[in-house]
Design a protein around this motif. Structure first.
Motif, PDB file in Angstrom:
ATOM      1  N   ARG A 115       1.067  -1.461  -0.105  1.00 31.69           N
ATOM      2  CA  ARG A 115       0.003  -0.143   0.223  1.00 31.69           C
ATOM      3  C   ARG A 115       1.462   1.401  -0.011  1.00 31.69           C
ATOM      4  NH1 ARG A 115      -5.319   1.188  -0.782  1.00 31.69           N
ATOM      5  NH2 ARG A 115      -5.772   4.124  -0.705  1.00 31.69           N
TER       6      ARG A 115
ATOM      7  N   SER B 165      -0.059   4.617   0.268  1.00 31.54           N
ATOM      8  CA  SER B 165      -0.442   5.816   0.540  1.00 31.54           C
ATOM      9  C   SER B 165      -0.243   5.514   1.694  1.00 31.54           C
ATOM     10  CB  SER B 165      -2.538   5.370   0.806  1.00 31.54           C
ATOM     11  OG  SER B 165      -2.596   4.695   1.566  1.00 31.54           O
ATOM     12  N   THR B 166       0.445   4.166   2.679  1.00 32.22           N
ATOM     13  CA  THR B 166       0.987   4.446   4.239  1.00 32.22           C
ATOM     14  C   THR B 166       2.396   4.347   4.174  1.00 32.22           C
ATOM     15  OG1 THR B 166       0.054   2.364   4.154  1.00 32.22           O
ATOM     16  CG2 THR B 166      -1.524   3.983   5.131  1.00 32.22           C
TER      17      THR B 166
ATOM     18  N   ARG C 121       5.406   6.177   5.170  1.00 32.07           N
ATOM     19  CA  ARG C 121       5.767   7.229   6.109  1.00 32.07           C
ATOM     20  C   ARG C 121       7.128   7.089   6.278  1.00 32.07           C
ATOM     21  NH1 ARG C 121       1.120   8.524   4.684  1.00 32.07           N
ATOM     22  NH2 ARG C 121      -0.868   8.162   5.561  1.00 32.07           N
TER      23      ARG C 121
ATOM     24  N   ARG D  88       0.037   4.020  14.778  1.00 35.96           N
ATOM     25  CA  ARG D  88      -1.230   3.308  15.416  1.00 35.96           C
ATOM     26  C   ARG D  88      -1.378   2.714  15.477  1.00 35.96           C
ATOM     27  NH1 ARG D  88      -4.414   6.559  19.064  1.00 35.96           N
ATOM     28  NH2 ARG D  88      -4.037   8.488  17.764  1.00 35.96           N
TER      29      ARG D  88
ATOM     30  N   PRO E 237      -3.161  -1.435  14.551  1.00 37.01           N
ATOM     31  CA  PRO E 237      -4.804  -1.327  14.145  1.00 37.01           C
ATOM     32  C   PRO E 237      -5.050  -2.810  14.796  1.00 37.01           C
ATOM     33  CG  PRO E 237      -2.485  -2.717  13.262  1.00 37.01           C
ATOM     34  CD  PRO E 237      -2.358  -1.830  14.803  1.00 37.01           C
TER      35      PRO E 237
ATOM     36  N   ASN F 152      -1.436  -2.674   5.541  1.00 33.18           N
ATOM     37  CA  ASN F 152      -1.715  -1.558   5.154  1.00 33.18           C
ATOM     38  C   ASN F 152      -1.821  -0.435   5.779  1.00 33.18           C
ATOM     39  OD1 ASN F 152      -3.880  -1.133   5.694  1.00 33.18           O
ATOM     40  ND2 ASN F 152      -4.978  -2.244   3.741  1.00 33.18           N
ATOM     41  N   PHE F 153      -1.771  -0.242   7.820  1.00 29.84           N
ATOM     42  CA  PHE F 153      -2.011   0.852   8.384  1.00 29.84           C
ATOM     43  C   PHE F 153      -0.187   1.568   8.162  1.00 29.84           C
ATOM     44  CE2 PHE F 153       0.680  -0.942  11.608  1.00 29.84           C
ATOM     45  CZ  PHE F 153       0.871  -2.322  12.011  1.00 29.84           C
ATOM     46  N   CYS F 154       0.451   0.665   8.180  1.00 28.19           N
ATOM     47  CA  CYS F 154       1.761   1.749   7.947  1.00 28.19           C
ATOM     48  C   CYS F 154       2.905   1.282   7.658  1.00 28.19           C
ATOM     49  CB  CYS F 154       1.981   2.340   9.383  1.00 28.19           C
ATOM     50  SG  CYS F 154       3.426   3.606   9.620  1.00 28.19           S
TER      51      CYS F 154
ATOM     52  N   ASN G  87      -7.306   3.031  18.154  1.00 30.24           N
ATOM     53  CA  ASN G  87      -8.398   3.801  19.028  1.00 30.24           C
ATOM     54  C   ASN G  87      -8.992   3.511  19.327  1.00 30.24           C
ATOM     55  OD1 ASN G  87      -7.894   5.742  16.872  1.00 30.24           O
ATOM     56  ND2 ASN G  87      -8.252   5.260  15.147  1.00 30.24           N
TER      57      ASN G  87
ATOM     58  N   THR H   4      -3.863  12.027   6.172  1.00 30.34           N
ATOM     59  CA  THR H   4      -2.765  10.359   6.681  1.00 30.34           C
ATOM     60  C   THR H   4      -3.366  10.602   8.073  1.00 30.34           C
ATOM     61  OG1 THR H   4      -2.187  12.681   7.348  1.00 30.34           O
ATOM     62  CG2 THR H   4      -1.503  12.665   5.165  1.00 30.34           C
TER      63      THR H   4
ATOM     64  N   GLY I  37      -6.757   1.338   9.883  1.00 36.01           N
ATOM     65  CA  GLY I  37      -6.004   2.821  10.040  1.00 36.01           C
ATOM     66  C   GLY I  37      -5.641   3.054   8.763  1.00 36.01           C
ATOM     67  N   CYS I  38      -5.590   2.499   7.499  1.00 41.39           N
ATOM     68  CA  CYS I  38      -5.739   2.561   6.200  1.00 41.39           C
ATOM     69  C   CYS I  38      -6.299   4.084   5.226  1.00 41.39           C
ATOM     70  CB  CYS I  38      -5.540   1.466   5.181  1.00 41.39           C
ATOM     71  SG  CYS I  38      -5.160   1.786   3.149  1.00 41.39           S
ATOM     72  N   GLU I  39      -4.587   4.895   4.936  1.00 37.52           N
ATOM     73  CA  GLU I  39      -5.391   6.375   4.127  1.00 37.52           C
ATOM     74  C   GLU I  39      -6.365   6.282   3.026  1.00 37.52           C
ATOM     75  OE1 GLU I  39      -2.127   9.114   3.621  1.00 37.52           O
ATOM     76  OE2 GLU I  39      -3.538  10.221   2.419  1.00 37.52           O
ATOM     77  N   MET I  40      -6.532   6.229   2.505  1.00 36.00           N
ATOM     78  CA  MET I  40      -7.437   6.299   1.310  1.00 36.00           C
ATOM     79  C   MET I  40      -7.763   7.633   0.749  1.00 36.00           C
ATOM     80  SD  MET I  40      -9.033   3.201   2.133  1.00 36.00           S
ATOM     81  CE  MET I  40      -9.701   3.283  -0.042  1.00 36.00           C
ATOM     82  N   ARG I  41      -7.027   7.604  -0.677  1.00 35.78           N
ATOM     83  CA  ARG I  41      -6.995   9.327  -1.272  1.00 35.78           C
ATOM     84  C   ARG I  41      -7.614   9.239  -2.209  1.00 35.78           C
ATOM     85  NH1 ARG I  41      -0.425   8.527  -2.088  1.00 35.78           N
ATOM     86  NH2 ARG I  41      -1.088   6.748  -2.931  1.00 35.78           N
TER      87      ARG I  41
END
Lengths: 443, 443
Positions: free
Chosen positions: A173, A175-176, A178, A185, A187, A267-269, A441, B224, B362-366
Motif C-alpha cells: 500500500r 498511501s501509508t 511514512r 497507530r 491497528p 497497510n496501516f503503516c 483508536n 493521513t 488505519g489505512c489512508e484512502m486517497r
C-alpha cells in the motif's frame, strides 16, 4: 575524490560522512518553508535548491539545464534524469564540500551562500523523499521465510516450491508509507480470539510486529508498454536505498491472508528512513549473497545476474534493530536494547533480480516506485528481523532486562532500524527508521 | 429533472441517456488538444472545460469558485470537492441539455459555444479518468470464489474460513490500469509445464483469462492518520463506478501465488471503462445482494451496513462479457459471442462495506483510489465471469460456433465487458471495457 575531509566540521563517527552524501527532502521553519532537495553531511544539511538559486552549480555544466529539479518537493524529477546525472551531481557536491575544493569561491568562501544553503540537520524537518507510484514488498530474506515457514508448517515444508525459483513478492500500500518519526497507530481488525476458534472478534492487534528491511527507489521507467527490464540493465533503474520497517499485525494477518495475501495486517503503516543512500555510495560494499549457494536453484536466464553481468550486487550493510520499551527500568530511564544484528547480504535475490522479475511479464515500473526486500534475518539467534521469529510467535518472550519482556510490541514502545556500511571516518549510514506505537483508536 | 429529452438528438437505445451523464477525460485532435473533463450524452461529448471558459456555468453558483477543476487532465480535483458538488454539477449539466432548458441562452441557443463545447464522441479520444493512487482488488463475488474453490479444493473447502466474515482483497498494481481499447500483451513468466512438475519453465502464459468486475473510484480521503471510515458514511467516499477486466494469467498465478497472493499473473494489465458512472445515476437501481442471505455470517458492527443505514447498496446492473475470437468463421467474418450474462448484485459485500473494511485498521484512502469488486459470477452456467470457471480450468472448452472453441484466450481474441441498468430511453451504461490480445514478446 582525493580529499577525505570537509571544511565543514564532520565527526569521524558520523554515518553521513563525505563517502555517503545521501539525498533527501527537507524544510526548516523560518528559512526553508518549502520542502526542497538536499544532501546530508555530518550534522549539516546542504540545500540543492539554494545552491541552484545562487549560482552554486556554476562549475557543473551537466546540472545547468536541470536546475528546475532542485526546486521540486520530491526527488522524482532529479532521479528521473538518470543514474549518470545523480553520479555527476554527487561528485560535484563532494567537490564543493571537500577541504581543498576546486571551487572555493562558490561555497566555502561564499559566506552568504553558506549561511542560506547550509543548516543544522537537527533544526530541519524531513519529508518523503520520493512520490511513490507503486510500492512492492518482496520476501527474499530466505532465513526469515524459512523461520516463519518452520513456525507454521514445520521444517520439511518451510519454503514453498516457488521460493528459490523467483523473488516472491506482493503489491503493498503506497498511501501509508511514512518517513521515520511518524507514530504508528496500533491497528484494529478481525482476529481469531484463540487457537481453534472459528468466529473472529474485532479487536486491537495483540501481535504487533516489526519487519527489518532494505528498500530501493526506482529512477527510470520501462515505458507504458512494460518492456521487460533485462537483468544486465536492471541496476540502472535503481536510484538508491532506504531502510524500511514493514509493521505487521500478525493476528490480523493470520485470519485474512488466505488466499490473496496480507492486506489490513500491513497497510496501516510502513516506515522508511528519509535519506536515499545512492547506489554509488554503496559501490565499495558490494558483496555476494550470504545465503548458502546450495539453496539456490539453477536460475532461469532472465534472473541469472551472475552470468549476465558477473557483478556482485548484494551489499555488506550492518543492520540492527533497536527496541526501546515504554516502561522505565529500575534506573528510572527508558533504555534502548539492540535486539537484532544482521546484514543486508542475507537475501536470496538482489534488487536487480527483483526488478527483472517484476517487469518480466510486462509490468510498467515508474520513477518513485518503492521495492522492499522483505524481512532480513541472519541464520542464528540474535539476527532475526521480526519478533515473530525472535519470540517464536509469542511462545518465548524476549527479555529486555530489569523485569521487562516482550512477545510483541506494546503501546509506547519505540523501534528504530539502523544500517551502516564502511569504517570510522567514512561511514555510509541511513539515519533513523523509527516509530513509536500509539494505542489503538477507541470504538 | 422533469424533461426526459434533450435538444441534442439522442437515440433511445443509447447507454448514455440523459439519466446517465457520466464523467470522463477526453481530447480531440485539432480542437481539444489537451485532455479535459467532459460528460457523455448519446453520440456526443460535452466538454466541461469549454463550458467553464465560455460562461457556461453562469447559472451554477456552486461551480463558480471551482472552475479551475475543469481544466485539469483528470477528474481528481473535481471529484475531491465532494459528492454534493458532483451531484449539483450533474443536475446543472442536465438542465443545460434538456429540451426545455431553463438557460437556453447559455448553450442551446449559443451556437458558438455549442460548436466548441460539443463534439461527436467517435471523434474523441478517451484518457484515464482519474489519477490512481492505490488500486485494490477485492474478491467478494461469492459465486466466483466458490466456483474457483471447488475447482482447486473441492466443494467442502471451497470458501476459506474468513470469506463470509470480511471482504477479502489484495493490493493491485496501479501503474498498469489502462482504459478500454489498450491492447493486452500476453505475459511471459514462470510456469510449471505439467501437473506434478516441480521445475518451472519460462514461457508465454497458456492460460490467459478475463475477470469481469465492477470498480469504484474514491473521491474523499480519510486523512493521513487513516481515520476508519464508518459504514454509515462510506458511500460519501465513492465518486462513481467503472467496469473492469482484471486480466489474469492462471498458470503464472498457480505457481507464484503462495503465500503472498497474485503478482505477475495480474500486474501486466487491468482494463477499465473510461466513463465514470456516478452513484447518483445508479440511485434508481439500488437493490439487495443476490447472494443467498443464509451464506452471510452475522457481521461485526463495523461492517453491518443494514443496521447502520438501512440502505440497499448493491446495484441491479446487467453485465455481459463478449468474446470475439481471432479466427473468422465460415462466413469470413469475425463474430462476437456473448459468453456471460450476469448482474452486479452478485456480490457478498457492497462497496461501502469494502471501504469500511479497507480503512478500519488505519489505512489512508486517497482521492483517485480504485477498488475492484473481484470477479462477478452468477449462480449458474452462462453467468460466470472468468474462463477459469466457464471451462473448468480448461477441461471443458467453450464452443464459439463454426468449429471455434476456447479454453483460454488466444492471440488476436478481443474481450469486451458491457454493463447497463434501466430501460429503453433511460439506459445507464458504461461504454466499452475492451482489449485485444497481442502475442507475447519474443525472447
Amino acid at each position: 575524490m582525493a580529499s577525505s575531509s570537509s571544511w565543514l566540521d564532520i565527526d569521524e563517527a558520523s554515518e553521513f560522512s563525505l563517502a555517503n552524501l545521501p539525498f533527501g527532502i527537507v524544510s526548516r521553519a523560518g528559512c526553508w518553508e518549502e520542502p526542497r532537495p538536499a544532501i546530508a553531511l555530518g550534522t549539516y544539511v546542504v540545500s540543492l535548491r539554494d545552491l541552484a538559486e545562487r549560482n552554486g552549480f556554476a562549475e557543473c555544466p551537466d546540472a545547468i539545464p536541470h536546475l528546475a529539479v532542485f526546486t521540486a518537493g520530491s526527488l522524482n524529477n532529479m532521479a528521473a534524469i538518470g543514474r549518470p546525472f545523480s553520479q555527476t551531481l554527487r561528485t560535484y557536491i563532494r567537490d564543493l564540500l571537500v577541504t581543498d575544493t576546486p571551487y572555493p569561491h562558490l561555497l566555502r568562501d561564499n559566506h552568504e551562500l553558506r549561511s542560506s544553503a547550509i543548516q543544522p540537520r537537527k533544526e530541519c524537518q524531513m519529508h518523503m523523499p520520493m512520490e511513490i507510484g507503486d510500492y512492492t514488498d518482496f520476501y527474499v530474506g530466505l532465513n526469515h521465510a524459512y523461520n516463519v515457514g518452520v513456525l507454521f508448517r514445520g521444517p520439511q515444508n518451510a519454503l514453498q516450491p516457488n521460493y528459490t525459483h523467483l523473488p516472491v513478492g506482493y503489491h503493498g500500500r503506497a498511501s501509508t508509507v511514512r518517513i521515520s518519526g511518524a507514530p504508528v497507530r496500533r491497528p484494529r481488525g478481525q482476529i481469531l480470539p484463540m487457537p481453534g476458534a472459528t468466529e473472529p472478534i474485532f479487536a486491537a492487534s495483540r501481535k504487533l510486529d516489526v519487519e527489518l528491511e532494505l528498500a530501493a527507489f526506482v529512477c527510470r521507467t520501462n515505458g507504458t508498454d512494460g518492456r521487460p527490464i533485462p537483468i544486465a540493465e536492471a541496476e540502472q533503474y535503481i536510484f538508491g536505498f532506504v531502510l524500511m520497517n514493514d509493521w505487521s499485525a500478525r493476528d490480523i494477518q493470520a485470519f485474512e491472508y488466505v488466499p490473496l495475501g496480507p492486506f489490513n495486517s500491513k497497510n496501516f503503516c510502513t516506515t522508511i528512513s528519509p535519506w536515499v543512500v545512492t547506489v554509488d555510495a554503496l559501490e565499495p560494499f558490494r558483496c555476494d549473497s550470504r545465503i548458502d549457494a546450495a539453496r539456490t536453484q539453477k536460475l532461469l536466464p532472465y534472473l541469472d545476474e551472475r552470468r549476465a553481468t558477473g557483478r556482485r550486487s548484494f551489499y555488506d550493510i550492518r543492520l540492527e534493530m533497536v527496541l526501546t520499551p515504554a516502561q522505565q527500568g529500575n534506573s528510572g530511564l527508558r533504555k534502548a536494547h539492540v535486539v537484532t544484528n544482521t546484514n543486508a547480504a542475507n537475501l536470496l535475490f538482489s534488487f536487480p533480480q527483483m526488478l527483472a522479475h517484476h517487469s518480466v511479464g510486462g509490468c510498467e515500473m515508474r520513477v518513485g516506485d518503492l521495492l522492499g526486500s522483505g524481512t532480513i534475518s541472519g541464520p542464528d539467534t540474535g539476527s532475526m528481523g521480526s519478533l515473530l521469529e525472535i519470540t517464536e510467535n509469542g511462545k518465548t518472550p524476549l527479555t529486555l532486562g530489569e523485569g521487562i519482556s516482550r512477545c510483541f510490541l506494546e503501546d509506547g514502545d519505540e523501534v528504530n532500524i539502523k544500517g551502516v556500511a564502511g569504517q570510522l571516518g567514512a561511514y555510509v549510514g541511513f539515519g533513523d527508521c523509527s516509530g513509536i506505537i500509539l494505542a489503538a483508536n477507541n470504538e
